[in-house]
Enzyme design. Structure first.
Site, PDB file in Angstrom:
ATOM      1  N   GLY A 140     -17.650 -19.947  45.711  1.00 27.23           N
ATOM      2  CA  GLY A 140     -16.646 -20.795  45.093  1.00 27.23           C
ATOM      3  C   GLY A 140     -16.487 -22.126  45.800  1.00 27.23           C
ATOM      4  O   GLY A 140     -15.376 -22.623  45.998  1.00 27.23           O
ATOM      5  N   GLY A 183     -20.660 -21.108  42.715  1.00 24.23           N
ATOM      6  CA  GLY A 183     -19.645 -21.408  41.712  1.00 24.23           C
ATOM      7  C   GLY A 183     -19.880 -22.738  41.035  1.00 24.23           C
ATOM      8  O   GLY A 183     -20.983 -23.041  40.583  1.00 24.23           O
ATOM      9  N   ARG A 184     -18.861 -23.583  41.004  1.00 29.32           N
ATOM     10  CA  ARG A 184     -18.921 -24.860  40.287  1.00 29.32           C
ATOM     11  C   ARG A 184     -19.800 -25.901  40.982  1.00 29.32           C
ATOM     12  O   ARG A 184     -20.067 -26.960  40.423  1.00 29.32           O
ATOM     13  CB  ARG A 184     -17.508 -25.419  40.142  1.00 29.32           C
ATOM     14  CG  ARG A 184     -16.931 -25.991  41.404  1.00 29.32           C
ATOM     15  CD  ARG A 184     -15.453 -26.289  41.270  1.00 29.32           C
ATOM     16  NE  ARG A 184     -14.695 -25.047  41.185  1.00 29.32           N
ATOM     17  CZ  ARG A 184     -13.465 -24.978  40.672  1.00 29.32           C
ATOM     18  NH1 ARG A 184     -12.856 -26.059  40.228  1.00 29.32           N
ATOM     19  NH2 ARG A 184     -12.836 -23.828  40.634  1.00 29.32           N
ATOM     20  N   TYR A 233     -16.388 -25.102  34.010  1.00 28.49           N
ATOM     21  CA  TYR A 233     -15.104 -24.656  33.473  1.00 28.49           C
ATOM     22  C   TYR A 233     -14.487 -25.643  32.495  1.00 28.49           C
ATOM     23  O   TYR A 233     -13.271 -25.686  32.341  1.00 28.49           O
ATOM     24  CB  TYR A 233     -14.128 -24.331  34.611  1.00 28.49           C
ATOM     25  CG  TYR A 233     -14.704 -23.338  35.585  1.00 28.49           C
ATOM     26  CD1 TYR A 233     -14.889 -22.018  35.210  1.00 28.49           C
ATOM     27  CD2 TYR A 233     -15.112 -23.725  36.851  1.00 28.49           C
ATOM     28  CE1 TYR A 233     -15.455 -21.100  36.080  1.00 28.49           C
ATOM     29  CE2 TYR A 233     -15.678 -22.815  37.737  1.00 28.49           C
ATOM     30  CZ  TYR A 233     -15.847 -21.497  37.343  1.00 28.49           C
ATOM     31  OH  TYR A 233     -16.414 -20.597  38.202  1.00 28.49           O
ATOM     32  N   ARG A 280      -8.343 -27.647  31.970  1.00 32.07           N
ATOM     33  CA  ARG A 280      -7.977 -27.448  33.371  1.00 32.07           C
ATOM     34  C   ARG A 280      -6.748 -28.268  33.811  1.00 32.07           C
ATOM     35  O   ARG A 280      -5.920 -27.752  34.565  1.00 32.07           O
ATOM     36  CB  ARG A 280      -9.167 -27.737  34.287  1.00 32.07           C
ATOM     37  CG  ARG A 280     -10.301 -26.727  34.119  1.00 32.07           C
ATOM     38  CD  ARG A 280     -11.402 -26.931  35.154  1.00 32.07           C
ATOM     39  NE  ARG A 280     -10.952 -26.544  36.478  1.00 32.07           N
ATOM     40  CZ  ARG A 280     -10.673 -27.390  37.446  1.00 32.07           C
ATOM     41  NH1 ARG A 280     -10.785 -28.715  37.240  1.00 32.07           N
ATOM     42  NH2 ARG A 280     -10.275 -26.966  38.618  1.00 32.07           N
ATOM     43  N   CYS A 335      -1.623 -31.918  19.658  1.00 36.30           N
ATOM     44  CA  CYS A 335      -0.176 -31.934  19.456  1.00 36.30           C
ATOM     45  C   CYS A 335       0.494 -31.133  20.572  1.00 36.30           C
ATOM     46  O   CYS A 335       1.027 -30.047  20.359  1.00 36.30           O
ATOM     47  CB  CYS A 335       0.157 -31.361  18.086  1.00 36.30           C
ATOM     48  SG  CYS A 335       1.866 -31.622  17.594  1.00 36.30           S
ATOM     49  N   GLU A 336       0.457 -31.693  21.775  1.00 37.93           N
ATOM     50  CA  GLU A 336       0.957 -31.019  22.966  1.00 37.93           C
ATOM     51  C   GLU A 336       1.199 -32.088  24.026  1.00 37.93           C
ATOM     52  O   GLU A 336       0.297 -32.851  24.372  1.00 37.93           O
ATOM     53  CB  GLU A 336      -0.078 -30.022  23.486  1.00 37.93           C
ATOM     54  CG  GLU A 336       0.419 -29.067  24.531  1.00 37.93           C
ATOM     55  CD  GLU A 336       1.281 -27.961  23.950  1.00 37.93           C
ATOM     56  OE1 GLU A 336       2.268 -27.596  24.624  1.00 37.93           O
ATOM     57  OE2 GLU A 336       0.986 -27.472  22.846  1.00 37.93           O
TER      58      GLU A 336
END
Length: 465
Positions: free
Chosen positions: A276, A320-321, A423, A362, A393-394
Site C-alpha cells: 500500500g 498498491g496504487r 481507485y 475519492r 447534483c451533490e
C-alpha cells in the site's frame, strides 16, 4: 441543535485561503514533476503525453477521459520488480484492472492480486497465468472459490473460518489442493485515513494475532485435507510513505510464524507484508522510492527472522496504487466558472467540469486532495485560488478542493488532474445516470482506447421496465 452538512468537511476553510501546504505558484502554467507521469509535459501551455496533445485526445475520445502513460506504468512495474528482485511483487487489481493493464503486468513479470470473481474474470480474459494470481476477499462466494480452484490459482488468502470449510468441501469435490495464506491483523495502524487503514483490530479483514484466532485458524488449515498452508499475510493500510509501521507488524507476524513452526511443526515458506505504498497527489506528499522501500522491508524481514531464530521466508509485497496511480491523469472540459461571496468579505471561485464524483469519488469518500492544471492553452493571467467541482447534483461533488488556476479559466478550457490511475476508474459509478468515462493508453505518440466510454444504451440495456 443544528446538524452539520454532509459536505462540511470538504468546505472547511474560507475561499480565499487555501491549506497551509498549498503555495501560490510563480508560474501557473508550470507542472510539478513529481505529480505527473514521466512522459507528460507542456508545449506552449498545452499538456502532452508521450507526444500526444490533450486537445487531440479530447477531440478524438471526448471528456472526461482517463489518460494512461503506458511506458510510465510499465516502468513503475519494472522498477518494483527489480527493486524487490528476491521477492514476489503483486499488482493490485483493485487499483485499476483492464485486459490491457493485466497484460502489461504480466509482460513486466509481476504477479496479480484480485479480490472478486469479476477481477479474476478480467485476468483470465487477459490470459494472465493463474499460478501467479492471488485471490483476496473477506467474503468469497463458493462460486468464486470454485472457479479459482478450477483454473489453478496460485494462492487464496483465507479471511474467515467459513472459508476454510468451503475450501475443504470444494477440494474434496474437485480433487485438487488449495494453496492458502491466512490474513492476519497485527494491531498496527498506518498513518492514513481510517477507511483505508486495514490492520487495526476493529475492522472486517483477517484474524487477530493478539486474541489467538490467527493461530487457531492456521491450526485448522494444517489439519484439513486438501489445504496447503503457504504462510501469513499482513496488510497495514494504504497510501503509506515510510516503513516504520511494517517493522512493528513484521515483528508480530514473524512471532506467530515461529509459533506455528514450533507448535505445529510447519515452517511456512512465504510471508506477505502487504504494501500500500503512497504516491504524490499534491506537493505535501513525499513518496519513497521502490529501492528504499525494498531495502527497508528486506532489512526488517531479515532482522526479525534472525531475532526469532527462523529461516527467512520468501517475501511478498503489494505496491498498491504506486504503479497505476501516478501513470494516469483525468482530462475534463470546463463548463462554468463563477465566484461566490462568503461571510466576512471572502469569496470562493468555483470551476465546474464535465465529470466529478462519478469518475473520482475519492474526494467525497475520503476528503482526498488532488492537484490540477490548465491543460489546453497558455495563460498570462495571475493565479487565483479555485475549487474544481463536478456536474453531479451533490454539494460534496468536489474534484480538487483547492488549487491555484489562471484567473481566466473559462468554458471550453481543458483541465487535467494527475494521480488518478488508482481507485478512480475502479470506483467509478453511474450517479445521476452518467456513463462512465473511457480509458486511453498513450505510447510513442500513439493513443489507443483500452476501455471504451459507456453510452446511454449501456445504461438502458439493464432496464426491464
Amino acid at each position: 441543535m443544528m446538524r452539520a452538512h454532509e459536505a462540511g468537511a470538504l468546505h472547511g476553510q474560507a475561499g480565499d485561503r487555501g491549506p497551509a501546504w498549498l503555495r501560490k505558484p510563480d508560474d501557473v502554467d508550470s507542472l510539478v514533476p513529481q505529480l505527473w507521469a514521466a512522459n507528460v509535459s507542456k508545449v506552449d501551455g498545452v499538456l502532452t503525453v508521450a507526444g500526444e496533445s490533450v486537445a487531440d485526445l479530447a477531440e478524438e475520445f471526448g471528456t472526461p477521459l482517463y489518460v494512461v502513460d503506458e511506458d510510465d506504468f510499465r516502468q513503475r512495474a519494472r522498477r518494483f520488480k527489480e527493486a524487490f528482485a528476491h521477492a514476489d511483487v503483486y499488482y493490485a487489481g483493485k487499483a485499476f484492472l483492464s485486459v490491457a493493464t493485466a497484460r502489461w503486468v504480466n509482460d513486466e513479470g509481476l504477479n496479480l492480486d484480485v479480490c472478486t470473481g469479476g477481477e479474476l474474470a478480467v485476468a483470465l480474459r487477459a490470459e494472465f497465468p493463474p499460478s501467479r494470481i492471488g485471490l483476496h476477499g473477506n467474503n468469497k462466494s463458493v462460486a468464486e472459490l470454485r472457479r479459482a480452484l478450477e483454473v489453478g490459482i496460485g494462492r487464496i488468502i483465507v479471511d474467515s473460518v467459513e472459508e476454510v470449510g468451503r475450501l475443504a468441501q470444494l477440494t474434496a469435490e474437485l480433487g485438487v489442493e488449495a494453496p492458502v495464506m491466512v490474513r492476519v491483523t497485527a494491531g498496527v495502524e498506518a498513518h492514513t485515513h481510517e477507511y483505508i487503514s486495514t490492520s487495526h483490530e476493529d475492522q472486517k479483514f483477517g484474524f487477530s494475532i493478539s486474541d489467538g484466532s490467527a493461530f487457531d485458524v492456521v491450526k485448522r488449515i494444517v489439519a484439513t485435507p486438501g489445504l496447503r498452508f503457504l504462510g501469513l499475510h499482513s496488510h497495514i493500510g494504504s497510501q503509506i510513505f515510510v516503513t516504520d509501521g511494517f517493522e512493528v507488524a513484521a515483528r508480530r507476524v514473524i512471532r506467530l510464524h515461529a509459533q506455528i513452526a514450533t507448535e505445529l511443526g510447519v515452517e511456512a515458506p512465504e510471508l506477505d507484508l502487504g504494501g500500500g505504498f503512497g504516491i504524490a497527489y499534491t506537493t505535501q506528499d513525499d513518496p519513497s522510492a521502490p529501492e528504499d522501500l525494498a531495502r527497508g522491508l528486506t532489512k526488517i524481514l531479515d532482522d526479525e527472522s534472525a531475532a526469532a531464530g527462523i529461516a527467512v521466508p520468501r517475501l511478498s509485497v503489494e505496491p498498491g496504487r504506486a504503479i497505476a496511480g501516478p501513470s494516469t491523469f483525468t482530462l475534463y472540459e470546463v463548463g462554468t466558472a463563477k465566484v461566490v461571496g462568503l461571510d466576512g468579505g471572502a469569496s470562493r471561485r468555483y470551476v465546474s467540469v464535465d465529470g466529478g464524483m462519478s469518475d473520482n469519488i475519492r474526494p467525497a469518500l475520503y476528503s482526498a486532495d488532488y492537484s490540477c492544471t490548465l491543460a489546453s492553452r497558455h495563460s498570462g493571467t495571475a493565479a487565483v485560488l479555485s475549487r474544481v467541482v463536478g456536474k453531479h447534483c451533490e454539494s460534496g461533488d468536489i474534484v480538487v478542493k483547492d488549487e491555484y488556476l489562471p484567473g481566466d479559466v473559462q468554458a471550453g478550457d481543458l483541465l487535467a488532474v494527475p494521480g488518478t490511475g488508482a481507485y478512480c476508474r475502479s470506483l467509478a459509478n453511474n450517479y445521476n445516470h452518467v456513463p462512465r468515462a473511457a480509458v486511453v493508453a498513450v505510447r510513442d505518440g500513439e493513443a489507443r482506447l483500452i476501455v471504451r466510454r459507456e453510452t446511454e444504451d449501456d445504461l438502458l440495456r439493464l432496464e426491464l421496465g
